[in-house]
Design a protein around this motif. Structure first.
Motif, short mmCIF file in Angstrom:
data_model
loop_
_atom_site.label_atom_id
_atom_site.label_comp_id
_atom_site.label_asym_id
_atom_site.label_seq_id
_atom_site.Cartn_x
_atom_site.Cartn_y
_atom_site.Cartn_z
N ARG A 8 -4.57 -38.62 23.07
CA ARG A 8 -5.14 -38.01 22.03
C ARG A 8 -6.11 -37.04 22.52
O ARG A 8 -7.06 -36.63 21.48
CB ARG A 8 -6.00 -39.18 21.09
CG ARG A 8 -4.97 -40.22 20.63
CD ARG A 8 -3.69 -39.83 19.99
NE ARG A 8 -3.73 -38.76 18.73
CZ ARG A 8 -3.33 -37.22 18.81
NH1 ARG A 8 -2.52 -37.01 19.94
NH2 ARG A 8 -3.37 -36.65 17.70
N ARG A 9 -6.51 -36.67 23.79
CA ARG A 9 -7.32 -35.83 24.34
C ARG A 9 -6.32 -34.71 24.92
O ARG A 9 -6.93 -34.00 26.06
CB ARG A 9 -8.12 -36.69 25.16
CG ARG A 9 -9.18 -37.51 24.58
CD ARG A 9 -10.50 -37.03 23.98
NE ARG A 9 -11.27 -36.45 24.91
CZ ARG A 9 -12.36 -37.08 25.74
NH1 ARG A 9 -12.12 -38.21 25.65
NH2 ARG A 9 -12.96 -36.50 26.63
N SER A 10 -5.44 -34.43 24.26
CA SER A 10 -4.65 -33.23 24.99
C SER A 10 -5.08 -31.77 24.78
O SER A 10 -5.91 -31.64 23.72
CB SER A 10 -2.82 -33.40 24.59
OG SER A 10 -3.01 -33.45 23.36
N TYR A 50 -1.90 -33.36 29.16
CA TYR A 50 -2.85 -34.58 29.04
C TYR A 50 -3.43 -34.65 30.40
O TYR A 50 -2.72 -34.10 31.60
CB TYR A 50 -2.23 -35.76 28.47
CG TYR A 50 -1.22 -36.26 29.27
CD1 TYR A 50 0.11 -35.99 28.75
CD2 TYR A 50 -1.16 -37.09 30.57
CE1 TYR A 50 1.36 -36.62 29.50
CE2 TYR A 50 -0.15 -37.28 31.23
CZ TYR A 50 1.15 -37.20 30.70
OH TYR A 50 2.36 -37.60 31.52
N ALA A 51 -4.75 -35.09 30.46
CA ALA A 51 -5.34 -35.10 31.72
C ALA A 51 -4.75 -36.10 32.90
O ALA A 51 -4.20 -37.09 32.51
CB ALA A 51 -6.78 -35.58 31.63
N GLY A 69 -3.51 -31.35 34.77
CA GLY A 69 -3.04 -31.95 33.61
C GLY A 69 -1.52 -32.16 33.78
O GLY A 69 -0.99 -31.13 34.39
N THR A 70 -0.82 -32.70 32.89
CA THR A 70 0.77 -32.67 32.60
C THR A 70 1.22 -32.13 31.59
O THR A 70 0.53 -32.26 30.62
CB THR A 70 1.26 -34.18 32.75
OG1 THR A 70 0.84 -34.86 33.91
CG2 THR A 70 2.56 -34.33 32.57
N ILE A 71 2.21 -31.25 31.64
CA ILE A 71 2.37 -30.28 30.54
C ILE A 71 3.57 -30.87 29.64
O ILE A 71 4.27 -31.64 30.16
CB ILE A 71 3.00 -29.07 30.80
CG1 ILE A 71 1.67 -28.12 31.57
CG2 ILE A 71 3.80 -28.09 29.89
CD1 ILE A 71 2.19 -26.72 32.19
#
Lengths: 459, 459
Positions: free
Chosen positions: A211-213, A227-228, A250-252
């Motif tokens: 939820r913090r993307s 996301y981190a 982060g991961t895309i």
């Protein structure tokens, strides 16, 4: 005619295809003999195909005498094995004085051999696949350039994702498994995501990670999200970014993936720490219901929407429906499965790459810096699309850097000894140059420096 | 006059007060010499006070010669040490043939000594405090009675909570630390909560645990709530409940606690798995802000409410405000603290029992069963209020069962040897009888059988 140089490749996994092809294509000109060693004859034959100058050796990595003999007879050893097996190879490489290349993270045990490796003048290059690998090289190239001009780094963000190519993007999640599905299911577990923003340490727990993307715009490819990662600070010192104000990795994914994935997280379906009861006979519907309150007057669908506050006309609900998470007829069919294993089974029904599907690798770096009193920003991105199911974008981006560095070590173009990662100019420059010939290259644009500076954000 | 029977109590923690007083009060009549052994002279003296027939021995549990001598000289050994130290005591008890009593869970190592303990005719009673302890005894008393009449168990639910007494309930959380604060902060972590409802296994992950609480009504004490324990199925076989349809164990709090506690869970503040940066100098406000997005135009308060969807006039917000979670002047003041340690520090400012405060123990069992074709339900509850800060409800409910069983073992009223827990009638009947004289007793009422039967729920 001189004796052929022998390159021993241990491990015939999917990511070895482009690696083998590159070396085979150069083998006549470069006088190479490639030995492909694996426990699985069929896998090795499939990889070798009708490529030239490849000899297959079938062996078990724990079969010491054969392993020693193969390594002793070679000029350079590439280990494409899972990381936990590298030490068996490394010990023999040290004993017989061989160069070694891996695409894996350096383990403390491997690092501990650094002095001995240096003393013997050996080049042991690691973390030279995609991520880690191309991320190191492409980031360091820009970082060094900025600093060589006298710039001071303020911000570094780096994102990578293995996705499905736009032409094969056919499901509501905009996602298919292009790599090990298990890693996708358990992603983000095992530790807090820690990073720095404008000098402040920030921590995101697993239950909030998706939820913090962040939203990313990447060239002509449109919007993505990230996301981190857990390890945003891992290369702070190696990259020379000790005093940088913002550091984030982060991961895309395609936009909307994280919001939907969060459903699995909240339900507890990604947990890999315990085995559920009766998973062999359990239907997808029963699996879902075991994470929901007992309320026999409501359907599983109603409970699920109610529990997670999903509106019935929300795209989230379409994503759940597409996966048949509430199907009473499909069975998990695995004994003593963890929730993560059961979920992986459900996802693999829908998210496997089909024979005609292509994958896509996306990488983005953002560099914020100050030069001559002015704040500047560079965004640099790479997008690689797979050729087919053999020469995927993943296989190319992991395998080609490994192949290129191996040949350059053999040819004594890269000579600095030690257990290392590719962050030195003498290493990354020629490799990135060669990669660009294979379509693996970055596009840079200068953008307005945003950083996280509120004045600029509101300006 | 016969020689005094020597009871060795190792560990002078807070929970030993009622235990020591009970034995001391009986010491003249029962011809007891109590030896209170601890590493901390002051703690031991404070506990002993002016009670009679108590001798204090100062020693370290790892000081083997003294430990052996003390155990060899005693007739029965009570270990009130943290559970991880019991094995040191147990080995000597076995060697010198001594009975042993603990209030702790039986470890596998301890269980492994069962045959030897039986061969020597020793009674090693464990799990005979409050929870585990009184819960076992009071549940088994009703279970055996139902089954002796031919009843078939359908449902068993059991709840326990250590709370603050109504007269000392002065904060918005309706909660104070009456026991080890650390256990409260990390409660629910380390594994999924697993239970059975109407024959269905249910799993609640940590991130949902405090949103899946159940409402309980307990006699004249009003409404409470409970969240699920990890170990609901732990005593399924021991209690003879293998075929029961519903099995649930939970922890009792006042209503609203879990909803508010969930804020800490969602923020990641209860994580004990990593150390944060700069916690010594960190203010409460900075601590809170490290779990919130970077957004410099918003206050920490605004970000917090926004992030967790807390309305400004919600009681949740009053609870946060009461704890001063956003205070910029108060410092964590701990080096290398984990989030859980920092949170504990913040909570201890507000939740410590004050000298005049009293604690309260609440336990509730629900028994659903079928007898002669009819479904029935019994609810049985116990509420104990502490006398003062020394003889707390916790000390009474943990210490008195330990004391009572110890005397009964010495007096050969309880003789069945082995490493055991108090689930046999010969054990629980006399102990519950004696406990009732100290105000530790259950009130039973017959209620309509609800179970989770939808027809009845809607009837």
């Amino acid at each position: 005619m001189s004796t052929k140089r022998k390159v021993l490749i241990i491990g015939a996994g999917r990511s070895a295809s482009s690696l083998i092809k590159y070396l085979s294509d150069k083998s006549t000109k470069e006088n190479l003999q490639i030995i492909l060693a694996d426990i699985d004859l069929e896998a090795a034959q499939k990889l070798a195909g009708d490529l030239q100058n490849i000899k297959i050796e079938i062996f078990d990595i724990f079969e010491e005498s054969k392993r020693s003999k193969l390594i002793k007879d070679s000029d350079l050893v590439i280990s494409m094995l899972p990381a936990r097996f590298h030490m068996e190879v490394a010990k023999d490489c040290l004993k017989y004085g061989k160069h070694m290349v891996t695409a894996s993270y350096i383990s403390p045990e491997l690092k501990a051999l650094d002095d001995e490796v240096k003393a013997k003048g050996l080049v042991w290059m690691n973390e030279i696949g995609l991520d880690p690998g191309i991320d190191h090289m492409s980031a360091m190239q820009v970082l060094d350039r900025i600093r060589d001009k006298g710039g001071k780094m303020l911000l570094f963000e780096s994102f990578t994702g293995g996705l499905v190519a736009p032409e094969s993007d056919t499901n509501k999640w905009n996602y298919k498994f292009t790599w090990n599905p298990r890693n996708v299911v358990v992603a983000g577990q095992g530790g807090v995501a820690k990073f720095i923003q404008e000098g402040k340490y920030k921590y995101i727990p697993y239950q909030k990670l998706f939820r913090r993307s962040e939203i990313l715009k990447i060239g002509e490819y449109g919007n993505f999200e990230a996301y981190a990662n857990r390890d945003s600070l891992k290369y702070r010192e190696a990259y020379g970014l000790k005093n940088v104000l913002t550091l984030y990795r982060g991961t895309i994914r395609r936009i909307g993936f994280s919001r939907a994935w969060n459903i699995f997280v909240q339900l507890g379906m990604t947990d890999d720490s315990y085995e559920m009861e009766n998973t062999e006979e359990m239907s997808y519907r029963e699996f879902t219901n075991s994470f929901l309150p007992y309320r026999p007057h409501d359907t599983v669908e109603l409970k699920l929407r109610n529990y997670l506050h999903i509106e019935q006309d929300d795209i989230l609900w379409e994503k759940i429906t597409e996966l048949e998470l509430c199907n009473p007829h499909k069975k998990i069919g695995l004994k003593n499965a963890t929730p993560a294993q059961a979920l992986q089974k459900i996802l693999m029904d829908k998210w496997m790459l089909q024979p005609e599907d292509k994958d896509m690798i996306v990488m983005l770096h953002i560099f914020g810096y100050e030069l001559n009193g002015e704040k500047k920003q560079i965004e640099s991105h790479m997008v690689v699309i797979g050729d087919d199911q053999k020469y995927t974008a993943m296989a190319k981006t992991v395998g080609l850097p490994v192949a290129i560095v191996s040949l350059k070590i053999l040819n004594k173009e890269i000579t600095t000894p030690g257990v290392q990662i590719p962050i030195k100019k003498e290493v990354y420059e020629p490799i990135l140059e060669e990669l660009s010939k294979y379509g693996i290259l970055f596009k840079e644009e200068r953008t307005k420096y945003l950083g996280y500076n509120p004045d600029l954000l509101w300006g």
